[in-house]
Every structure is written in C-alpha cells, then in structure tokens.
Design a protein around this motif. Structure first.
Motif, short mmCIF file in Angstrom:
data_model
loop_
_atom_site.label_atom_id
_atom_site.label_comp_id
_atom_site.label_asym_id
_atom_site.label_seq_id
_atom_site.Cartn_x
_atom_site.Cartn_y
_atom_site.Cartn_z
N MET A 55 -3.59 1.61 6.07
CA MET A 55 -3.82 2.40 5.41
C MET A 55 -5.25 3.21 6.50
O MET A 55 -5.42 3.17 6.72
N GLN A 66 -1.69 -4.81 5.72
CA GLN A 66 -1.60 -3.75 4.98
C GLN A 66 -3.36 -3.05 4.84
O GLN A 66 -2.79 -1.65 5.06
N CYS A 99 -6.94 6.12 6.08
CA CYS A 99 -7.95 6.14 5.02
C CYS A 99 -8.76 8.25 5.52
O CYS A 99 -9.19 9.24 4.14
N VAL A 109 0.75 -1.43 0.10
CA VAL A 109 0.06 0.17 0.47
C VAL A 109 0.62 0.87 0.24
O VAL A 109 0.12 2.26 -0.03
N THR A 114 -2.79 8.12 -1.62
CA THR A 114 -2.74 8.34 -0.54
C THR A 114 -2.91 9.80 0.57
O THR A 114 -3.35 10.07 0.90
#
Length: 911
Positions: free
Chosen positions: A287, A283, A289, A244, A262
């Motif tokens: 993240m 993973q 988000c 990621v 990202t």
C-alpha cells in the motif's frame, strides 16, 4: 472522539437551535424526545388555524407518566427562573401523577443559571414531588444529545429540516471522526507502546489475536492517543475487504456513496484502521500510504512483525470481572472463571454483567463444568450459558440477530423491529464488536453462541416481518438513503424472505437493491400477478401488491440490463410492460393508483423509445393531474430527447413555479432533475436566477441518492464555470463531499465533470485547481466501462494537468468511428503539449473542417493560433483576429482574446 470535534459540533448546534422559535422549536422538541427518552410520544399538535393546542402539555408518553414541555422564550433562564417554574407547575397541574418531566429550552444557560437550574430541580424533586424526576435541558444539553446520536440516519434526517448543519456534521462524524469507544477498557501499556513504536518506524502495524481478545479496543485506544498527529482518522470494518485495491471504492456509510480511501491516504495525513481484516501481508506492505499510517487488526496472519494480543493478566482480569460489583468475587468463583475463560476480555465483561444482575452465583453457574473442555469449547460453553441467562430480558434482541442470520445488522432496522434501545441493550452486556455509522456487529463468539442456543419463535418472526413490511412501505415513498442502506446490509435476509414468502413488500426491498446482484428468479412473473389482481372487483387494501408489480417490472428491466445487456432488457420489458397495461385496464383501477400505473407505463414506453406514445400518455395524465410534477418532468425529458428544447424548458419552468408556490408538491428527486434539464438547455442567466432553488435542492440532496446532485452540479457548472465561476464554486462547495466516489459509472462521470468544472472556475494560481483535477482524473479512471465521450472528457482533464502523453494515450482508446471534431481538438492540444506542432496543426485543421457548431469556432481558432505561432508562422495572428471577430462585443472570451492580441502586437513591435 476528540474534544475539538465535539466542541465544534456542540457550538454549531447551539447557534442553530437558538434560531428555532415558537411552534418550530416545539416540533423540533418532538424529534428530540424520541432520543432523549425512547417511547411512544403523543404530540399535542395544532389547531385548524395552526396555533398550538391549549390546556395540555407539549408531548407525553406512557399515559402522561412521561411529560415534556418546550420553550423558546429568550429570557427562559433569567432572574428567578419564573418561566421554568411555571412550566413545571403547569405540567404537574395537568398531570399530577407524572413520574418524569423534561423542560427543553432553545436558550443556552450561563454558569450561574446552571446552578439555579440545579436548585430548581432539587426543589421540585424533594418533599411532595419526591417521586418525580425532573430534567431541564438548555440548548447545550440538547446539542449534547444530538451529538451522541449522530449515527442515527433517521434521527439526523428528521433534524435536517430544523438544523441545516446537522447532516454535514453527521457525515463528517461517521466518515472521519468515529473511532469506537470501549467502556471499561483496561490499559495495556506494553501492547499500546508496541503499536505506536511500530507506526513510528513503519507505515503499518498489524495486531493479531483471537476473537474478543481486545484487538479492536487496543487499536481504538492507540487511534485516540495518536489522533492529534493526523488530519483524519478513518475506521473501516474490513471483514469484506479482500483486496487493498478496493480501498479506492469504499461505501463507508453503506448508503451507496463511495469514497476513495486510497486517494485520501495519499493526499492527507490519515490514520486508517482496518478492523478484523483478512488481507495477506504482501498486500498490506504494497500500500502507498504517503505520510499516512495504517493499523490492521486480524485473527490470524503470517506477518512476521505482527503484535499479538493475548489474555489479560490475573490482576486486570479480576478488575474487569469485579468492576461495578459491590462485593469482591469469592476466590473459588474467581478461580473457576480464570480456569474457564482466562483473561478473555469479552467473556469477562459479559460475566461482569451477570454478576451485576444475578450475583456471583450466576457467574459460577455460567462457568460450571466448562474447565473440562478445550479452550474454544470452554469459551463457547460459557458464552452460551451467559446468553441463556439473558434469554428472557433480551429475547427480542437475541431473536432479531438470529432472524437476520448474520452477525452484522443495521441499527435503524433493529430500532424498527425491536426498539430504540436494542443496540444499547446488547452493548451494555458486552455482546457487540466495534460498531460505526449505524452498522452494528455482534462479536463472533457471541454470534456463534446465538446460532447454537437461540431460536426464533413463530410469533416474533411474524412480528419482525410485519415491522419490516411497515418500514419498507413507509420509508420507500420518501426515496431516501435509509432504506437503501438497510437493504444493502440485509440483502441476504430479504432474498431469503422473498424465496420463502413472496409478500410484495419484500419485492419493494429487492427493487431498491437492484444495483446489487439480486437474482432475477426471486421475482414472481409480474404479468401473471397482474392478471390475478385485475380479475379482482376491488383493490381495497391491495395497493402494496399493485405497487409491487410496478417495482418488479422496473427491477427486472434494470437487473436484466446490468447482467445481460440493453437488448435483452428491452426484450424483457416488451413482455413485462403487459403487466402494467393489464392493471391500467382493470375496472378496479382508479384515483392516484391509476395515475401512478399510467405514469410508470409511459416511462416504460420511453425506455422502449416509443416517444410519441409516451408523450401522449404523459400529456393525458397531466390533463387530469396538472400538479403531478413527476409526469411533467418525464414529459420535459421526452421533449429534450426529441430536440424540442423550448417546450422542454417551459415544462421545467412550470415545475419550478409550482415548487416556489408549494415546496411539498415537488419531491427532491424531481426538483434536482428539473434543475439539471434547465441547466442543460437554459441560458446561464436563467441558471443564475435559480441559484437559491439550486442551493436548497442540494441541501436536501443528502437524503437522496447523491447521483442526482452530482449530475446537477456538472450540468450547471458546464454552463457557468467560465462566465460565472463564483456560482460554480458555490455549488461545488455546498455539497461538501469532496472525497466521495459515486457508485455507478454514470454518476462517477458526472462527479468527475463537476470536479473538472470546479477546476476551470478557479484561478490558475489557486492550489485547489490541481486538487480538483487530480480528483477528476481518479474518478474518470474509476469508470469501469468508459464510452468514447467520457474518454475525450477525461483527456481534457489530463491536458489541464499538463499530462499530455497520458491524454494522447487516452484519446487513442477512442474508436475511429467516434473521433469527432472535439476529439481532433483534444488530439491537437495533446500533440502540441508534446511539442509535436506539425502533427498538432494537422489535427486542429481536421477539427475545424469537421466543426458543425459554429459557437466553438473561436476556441478552435485560438488553438490553431497557438500551434501556428509555435511553428513560427508569420500569419498565425490572423487566426486570433478571426476568433475575435466571431464573438459579440461584450463577450468575456472576446475580451481575453483581445488582450492576448494586444500583447502579441506589443511583442512584435518590440522585436
């Protein structure tokens, strides 16, 4: 695709189409007909005087069985429709056997006029003209065709000369608005609800299932359902995404311009779909988000809350199998289908097409004996039989996929090697997986079957190679993104062809791919090749081989530099430059080919730092070819490097004067670099005078490697962000790639510099200022191997963000030998920000002691004033007064310092 975005595109295009008149609309119409009805259209062209040729139709195809007429008449649809009627009669009179006739108008028809159009079409397609088909397209209908083809890079590129906004709209469409559309999708209410409920409770939802089971279609339906809740919806093919962290650097359009996804997730409310991913669950969970959401589709996963997509139920499976077929499927055949493929949507859709073409007996034959195998083998066997049934009508398409040797291929290359209908033909047979931005992928099940049962005939392989050759030859000269994207997608194909057949056009392609891991050994020895060519008495028909040697020398230098370092690259070049010297000395060398050989030889001399020799060669070239802008630019660069700015600027002005006289005489790449040189050496006033040219060059830059545009903006902004902030912001806004991340370190640095300059040009209260600085910080941080200068520039952005400790840490990464007066100034600012005024004073004093360019003295003195004031030094004011005295009376910075001094005096008096 949301109606709001479609409406925005259509409305914008209608307005711009209305501005096209006369021959310009006719030329635009030629481009349009290539997508309205793909065929080899013959254009009527113009006379020697530039007027349209008379006594013929505007364009025709298939021996005038297909005809199109264009009109920009402002009253085209008014009254009794006399002009369209006249155009129809004119076309029929010239070509009485016409089968399909199109009329294109730059005007938008009203609701009432639309009815009249329908009546006119009905009139001309009944009675004596009943065998003819007529389409009358107003600007709205034309805009609709453009919208449907925004994925075609070549089509969009050809339209940019007529419709200024189409490039921007295509980028926006490809990056943030294109969710694949699945025709005939059968709703799965329970699965759709499970995904939306999961997203409501968590930041991500994982959908798993076997290939072709409908995971992507389900994700696409959910994405469209939820679109109104998000600012952006981003769809990424994630098969090659193994970490990621790589989302900070994604080549969304596969053209070399990267995006920081990202960053987008954190700064905007996005819905990101990672299609066909292989990411481990930890993973995905890691993240950040923000307020964004994530949908992941995958074939297998250990994620405990993954939503499994299984077969369609019997009723849905039968509905998909029978869709569009007049007769119901016989029960025996239906039972055989369900026993063979169950409720597998991909194979049911493919069998549905077989039923439409060959009836239920064809479907029965595809499934015969398959039930005796295990599930995967049943699916493979049925798919192979479906492919064999399509073997004749889809021979070119299927063999092309096999020739490419991977499931993914580029839509533009398929159009070149097969036809403009290639992707559509595969799509309507349900052979394609989710397809976005010209990047087409065959379903895994289908590709496995293609590899098993399809072979490429020698004739087709030769045809594909010839068409690829021609594509590379013609498109390489344009230097645009299309060839770069095709090369990136098909690097393995090109390498395979290079190893099996060293024909020079493939060397061209590999040279374009030199930013990737192209092995050095695929290149033939350019010196040996040059000797063989030089021994020839003439080069007629061998130009491509000559140019391949040039590309090989350049590619070997660049690849060696990237893999083994600058010293090895120079050593390599000292050997390989001999190839160019041999060709230049050949008796067969003449004309523009000799000019180009000398030009590239002089460029290589410059890379070897042999500036005096290179300059002499460029001047010699310009004596014979004074309009050769590329050589004049190289001369300007050498003059800049050897500190002769006045002479360099003269060469830049000569190029710009030639561009003003004839835009076609200067390429976009040369123009952008010329403007950058002008920006780095010329005055702000001279830059302001060139604003129209700069703006036009940026508009053309989308067809280039955008690194040129980044560099130009950074250079201009560095000069104008303070004295002409409006110009800086106009430049920055013109590019409309705010979330782009260039591919190379040098381009990233330029992009970060542009963001920082845009921040400096905005008012402190403007919310964009912090956005620009945050983007700059991210891009600076993404530079893999920052040099000392880049680290100091990054530290300035961190200081502007009030992140003084981070700035100080970044500055400490600069080696002692590179700590110049700018480093000490930034060090003083960082220390002062951390309330370490005594250390800051020492730093700014070192900066002033080492200062070599007195034009920076006022800024340095002002920094010392701030520090001394913080230390309650009663004489701090003297620094401010001295800074003012160093500046001209009408200087903007002087006026600001004078205002600051007045406030200080007032405070002292009040105290």
């Amino acid at each position: 695709m949301p109606d709001a975005f479609r409406h925005k595109v259509i409305t914008t295009l209608i307005e711009e189409i209305a501005l096209l008149t006369g021959g310009r609309f006719e030329q635009f119409g030629y481009v349009m007909m290539r997508v309205i009805h793909p065929a080899h259209w013959v254009e009527r062209g113009t006379t020697v005087d530039g007027a349209p040729r008379g006594y013929t139709v505007d364009t025709s195809a298939m021996g005038a069985a297909l005809v199109a007429e264009m009109s920009s008449d402002s009253h085209y649809f008014h009254g009794s429709m006399s002009k369209p009627r006249s155009d129809l009669l004119h076309a029929i009179d010239l070509h009485p056997d016409v089968k399909h006739l199109w009329l294109l108008s730059s005007r938008e028809a009203t609701a009432g006029e639309t009815t009249e159009i329908a009546n006119l079409v009905a009139e001309f397609t009944t009675g004596r003209y009943s065998s003819m088909q007529v389409d009358i397209l107003d600007s709205r209908a034309i805009a609709g065709h453009i919208f449907e083809n925004l994925e075609s890079e070549r089509f969009v590129r050809d339209l940019t000369a007529y419709l200024p906004s189409v490039g921007r709209l295509a980028d926006e469409h490809a990056f943030s608005h294109h969710v694949p559309v699945y025709g005939g999708y059968l709703p799965r209410p329970a699965a759709e609800r499970a995904v939306t409920d999961r997203l409501a409770a968590a930041s991500s939802a994982v959908i798993k299932g076997i290939s072709g089971i409908g995971k992507s279609a389900l994700a696409a339906r959910v994405a469209e359902t939820l679109r109104s809740q998000f600012e952006l919806v981003i769809w990424l093919d994630a098969r090659e995404l193994h970490d990621v962290k790589r989302l900070t650097d994604v080549d969304v359009l596969r053209t070399g311009t990267h995006h920081n996804v990202t960053s987008l997730l954190r700064r905007h409310k996005c819905l990101l779909v990672l299609d066909d991913a292989t990411l481990p669950p930890d993973q995905i969970a890691s993240m950040d988000c923000g307020s964004s959401k994530l949908i992941v589709t995958c074939q297998t996963t250990s994620a405990p809350l993954a939503i499994t997509v299984g077969d369609l139920d019997r009723g849905s499976a039968q509905a998909l199998l029978e869709a569009g077929v007049p007769e119901r499927c016989p029960q025996a055949v239906l039972q055989r289908v369900l026993s063979s493929v169950g409720g597998h949507p991909l194979l049911l859709s493919a069998l549905n097409r077989v039923a439409q073409d060959d009836g239920w007996e064809g479907v029965n034959a595809c499934c015969s004996d398959a039930v005796r195998s295990i599930e995967d083998e049943r699916h493979d066997k049925v798919c192979q039989r479906i492919l064999l049934r399509h073997r004749a009508p889809l021979a070119d398409e299927l063999e092309f996929v096999k020739w490419c040797d991977e499931a993914r291929f580029d839509a533009e290359l398929a159009a070149v090697c097969v036809s403009g209908l290639a992707v559509r033909n595969l799509q309507k047979r349900a052979f394609l997986a989710a397809t976005t931005s010209g990047d087409v992928r065959v379903h895994d099940v289908v590709y496995k079957s293609i590899r098993a049962v399809i072979s490429v005939s020698r004739e087709r392989e030769s045809l594909f190679r010839e068409k690829l050759d021609e594509f590379i030859r013609t498109e390489h000269e344009r230097g645009d993104l299309l060839v770069r994207r095709v090369t990136r997608v098909h690097a393995n194909l090109l390498l395979r062809l290079l190893r099996s057949d060293r024909r020079p056009s493939f060397v061209y392609a590999a040279a374009l791919a030199r930013v990737s891991n192209t092995p050095l050994e695929v290149f033939a020895d350019p010196v040996a090749t040059a000797r063989a060519l030089a021994a020839s008495n003439h080069w007629l028909g061998r130009e491509i081989e000559i140019r391949a040697v040039i590309e090989s020398v350049e590619a070997l230098y660049t690849l060696t530099s990237a893999s083994r370092g600058a010293d090895s690259a120079r050593t390599s070049l000292q050997t390989n430059i001999t190839a160019l010297e041999i060709l230049c000395g050949s008796l067969a060398a003449s004309g523009e080919l000799l000019r180009d050989l000398k030009h590239h030889h002089a460029k290589m001399l410059e890379r070897l730092a042999k500036y005096e020799q290179a300059e002499a060669e460029f001047r010699e070239i310009l004596l014979d070819h004074p309009t050769f802008a590329a050589a004049r630019l190289q001369l300007a660069r050498i003059l800049e490097k050897t500190r002769r700015s006045r002479e360099s600027l003269e060469q830049c002005r000569e190029i710009l004067a030639r561009y003003e006289a004839d835009e076609n005489s200067v390429s976009s790449a040369v123009l952008l670099e010329t403007l950058r040189l002008l920006a780095s050496q010329g005055s702000p006033g001279e830059l302001a005078a060139q604003e129209p040219v700069i703006m036009r060059s940026l508009a053309r830059a989308r067809d280039l490697d955008r690194g040129h545009a980044f560099q130009l903006i950074a250079s201009v902004a560095q000069k104008t962000h303070y004295t002409m902030p409006e110009l800086t912001l106009r430049l920055f806004d013109a590019i409309e790639w705010r979330d782009s991340v260039p591919a190379s370190d040098s381009e990233r640095f330029n992009w970060a510099q542009a963001h920082k300059a845009a921040a400096k040009a905005t008012e402190a209260s403007d919310p964009r200022r912090r956005e620009f600085l945050l983007a700059a910080d991210e891009v600076y941080a993404g530079i893999a191997s920052s040099n000392s200068y880049q680290k100091i520039q990054h530290a300035e952005a961190l200081i502007l963000l009030d992140r003084f400790a981070d700035a100080d840490s970044r500055l400490e990464q600069v080696p002692e030998r590179d700590r110049n007066w700018f480093w000490w100034q930034r060090k003083a600012q960082a220390l002062q920000g951390m309330m370490q005024s005594a250390q800051a004073l020492n730093a700014i004093n070192r900066a002033l002691d080492g200062l070599q360019d007195k034009k920076f003295m006022p800024a340095f003195l002002r920094d010392r004033f701030v520090i001394r004031k913080a230390l309650s030094d009663p004489d701090a004011e003297e620094d401010l007064r001295q800074a003012i005295s160093e500046l001209p009376l009408d200087n903007k910075y002087r006026r600001e310092l004078e205002a600051e001094l007045a406030r200080l005096v007032q405070e002292n008096q009040a105290g």
